[in-house]
Structures are given as C-alpha cells and as structure tokens.
Design an enzyme around this catalytic site. Sequence first.
Site, PDB file in Angstrom:
ATOM      1  CG  ASP A   1      -1.726  -1.189   1.423  1.00  0.00           C
ATOM      2  OD1 ASP A   1      -1.636  -2.104   0.582  1.00  0.00           O
ATOM      3  OD2 ASP A   1      -2.471  -1.255   2.412  1.00  0.00           O
TER       4      ASP A   1
ATOM      5  CD  GLU B   1      -6.969  -3.905   4.430  1.00  0.00           C
ATOM      6  OE1 GLU B   1      -6.379  -4.438   5.382  1.00  0.00           O
ATOM      7  OE2 GLU B   1      -6.653  -4.086   3.239  1.00  0.00           O
TER       8      GLU B   1
END
Length: 501
Positions: free
Chosen positions: A27, A209
């Site tokens: 990420d 998320e």
Amino acid sequence: MTAISAHEDDIFRPALHYTAKNTWLNDPNGLVYHEGIYHLYYQNNPFGNVWGNVSWGHATSVDLVNWDEQPVAIACDAEEDIFSGSIVIDQYNTSGLGNGQTAPLVAMYTSAYKDSSARRGTQAQSLAWSSDGGYTWTKHHSNPVLDRNSADFRDPKVFRYDGPPGSYWVMVAVEANDHKVVIYSSDNLRDWHYLSSFGPANATGGVWECPDLFPLPLDGDEERTKWILTVNLNPGGPNGGSGGQYFVGHFDGVAFTSETTVTDGSSETAELDAYHWLDWGRDYYAAVSFNNAPDGRRLMVGWMNNWQYGAAIPTWPWRSSMSLVREMSLVTDQGQPRLSQQVADEYRNCGSMSVNTWSGLAIDEGMRHLHPGAPVEIIDVTFLPGSAEEFGLIIRGNGTDGTRIGIRPSENRIITDRTSSGNTEFHESFASIDTAPLRPARDGSYSLKIFVDHCSVEVFAQDGQVTMTGLIFPGPDSTCLSLYAKGGTATAPSLKVARLG
C-alpha cells in the site's frame, strides 16, 4: 521510473511504474508534496520480497515519473509493525513538534502491536514527525495517540478541514471487519475526538481498508463541490480479490453523507455493477491521494497487485509496483456524479518515443497484425462497432497469444482477457477474463487510452470514466500489437501508438 536492474532475469521491471530495488512493497502511504518534491511512502519489507517486517519505504520525485528510492523512513521494531497512514504539513505548528524554523511533517500511522508488546493483538494510531523534509522521522513518546482497543482499527488518512464548524484536522480510518469508516477531529494532531462513522454500505465482501476523503468540484464548478469517500476492500472487488470503491456525497466537517449508496451493505443481494469502483481490474488496490498537491490537483496512486496472488508473481528481486499517478475529476454522467480518471500529464514527456498513427482501419473477422510493437507503449484508439460481437486490441502478443482488450457492444461491456497473456501458471487465481460496464459515446464510438509496461496494462475508457488495471507476464518476444474482431467486422477510425525508447 526506477533504475534498471542488472539481474539478467529481471525482464518484468517496469519502465513507467515505481518499484523498490530488491524488496517487497504494497500500500502507498503518506503521499505528500513538499517544497517541490513528491514523497511516496509505502508498506515495505526492508529485508525481503515477501510481506513482513512492515515498515515505511520511501521514494521521491520532482515530476511524478522518475523516482529515487530513499532509505527506510519509519522502521518496525520488536513491538510494532508500521501499517498504513498519511502525512500532513503542520504549517502553523499546531502539534508543537516544530523547531521554530521549519514546519514539521507529521505522519499518522497504524501501530500493529506484536506479541512482545503489552498491547499485543491490537491496532492503534501513532504519530511520528520529521524536521528535515520527510527523510528522518521520530516516533512520538506518547504513542499511540488514538486507541479504540480494537484489533482492526487502521489506515488513518488525515487532512486539514476549513468550513463553517471551524478549522481543524480530520482523520478518516476504518474498523476493518465492521465495514465502517470512523471520523475523528483534532486541534493538535495528538488529541483526537470522535465525530461520526459511515457504513456498512455498498460492497462489503471483504474487510474495508485505506479510506480517503476529499472534495472535488462537479464539472469544474466550485459552487457545486462534492466530497468523495474512497474505501478499499479485500476480497470483494468487482472481478474478484482486491478492489476499491467510492461514494459521492457531502461532508459538513462532522459526518459524511452519501448520495450514491445503493444498498444497506448486503453484497449478496446487489449487483456489483451498481457500485462505483475506482478500477474494475484486479490489480489496483489501497489507492490514496496526495496531500498538498500543487494547483489543487487531486492525484491518486494505488498498489498494482492483488492479495490473491501478490506474493507469487514471478518477479525478481523486487515484488510489486505502484500504479501510474492518476488525476481525479468529478463529472456528470447520465445525471449522476462520477469520477473521471486520467493519467497525470507528466507522463506525456516520460522519455524518447517513436510514434505510429493509422486512420480508417477496417477490422475483419480474425486478427490484423499492425507492427512488431514494443514492451512499453501508450496507445490511443477509437473504435466504431459494425457487425462484430466483439472487437478490440491484442497487446504484448506473439502472433497467436497475448492480452485481449475488447468491446462487446451488445452487452455494453469492456473486457480484459489475460488467460493467454504469458506466464499465468504461478497461481490458480491469476488467469482471468475481467469485465466492466461500458456504454458508447453519443456517436456510437468507444475511445481507449492504454498504458502498456513490461508487466502491466492500464486501460482508461471513455475519457477515464471506466478504468481497468491488470498485471501480465508475457515472454520477452511477445511485443506484437494486433486488432481483432469476432463474429463480424468493426472499424478503428484512429489509432496512435507511442513506443518508449
């Protein structure tokens, strides 16, 4: 771009996309523009090319295209992994962490506590700051600064809010398994107060998320500004595995209200087509936007991989890359506000290119090979349907196989087919035919802009209103570009191919 590796087997190293030199990344974190430099932080294993030892890697760029890898920014330790988060420029030193000369950069990140910690098994939000422009960081002595005693409270995105209620910092984070975005405020980045929550809503097929919340003017009209809430989920994406969705609505400084919620959150009873997706491909996840981007631009980057098979992709010594940087806008489409995404203009000058153009190309049943091609290409094409059931392009082909990007006009869909794209056997979930809804323009045409790199393809259809991102692993000799049609004929009124030298 990243420096070319000397490893003889490193044939998939991207030319246009950022990768770490020889480690794992996932990420993007802490995206911020500061004093002429774009900073890209990211989840990183400094010691290997699989997930673990989670720290913040760091890269910098002055143009969004050429990136320099920096030393690890915030490292894990014996008690905590450093999960996702964000960075703000504390211009007025509200945190009190500045040195009186320069505004500190303040990072808010998730502490994922290990078994050796007294907080083991929980996740909470912690703070670190930098006084040298984002290169070295100090963890705050009072960490964590926000704790809900939760095992799945993570991924804070922080920004400065100025509106009728006042001026303060806002954090959006998630309770991942509850499918909730939780919103907090702070005057000093250290003391946080709960404001509201949003969700469950729309797609809930996996944990939520990496949220983001930002304003965009509708059709360029500042008087009609709306707020966009993005949230990523894994699994539960529109074609399987990881994905990211967005909501359009209103934020009053306290709560976000959606105008585009389709259901009460039951993915089992609603069509995924009805939801708003950041990308319909399998390999665009955890996307977040830059803070403080110049000229008010909303620039976004995603992780170009999928948790289904991310650790198995056949690259060496690095594993995983970032997407191209996208610029976001909000447009009206059939009476509804929708995101339009374009690759940042900076990529227009990303290196020496040779250009081929064609016009009025007839596409008969079968394949029409155009030229030997190249591993890295930027393709602009417009199609007009004829009698064909399906038509489109085959990229990174070898004369028979390749990655198929096609239009099915009777179904109003676009497809990307990577079942014969090269190496697909490294994981059972990789080979796929992914689809997305796509309507023709008013004149019946379909326009695609396609970015092809050594191991990826990113498709921007109908002026970026539909995007599809996918990894591919073709052989080094698979560089042919072809047109194809099935069940009839079609036409390509215009085709432009720029090949990166």
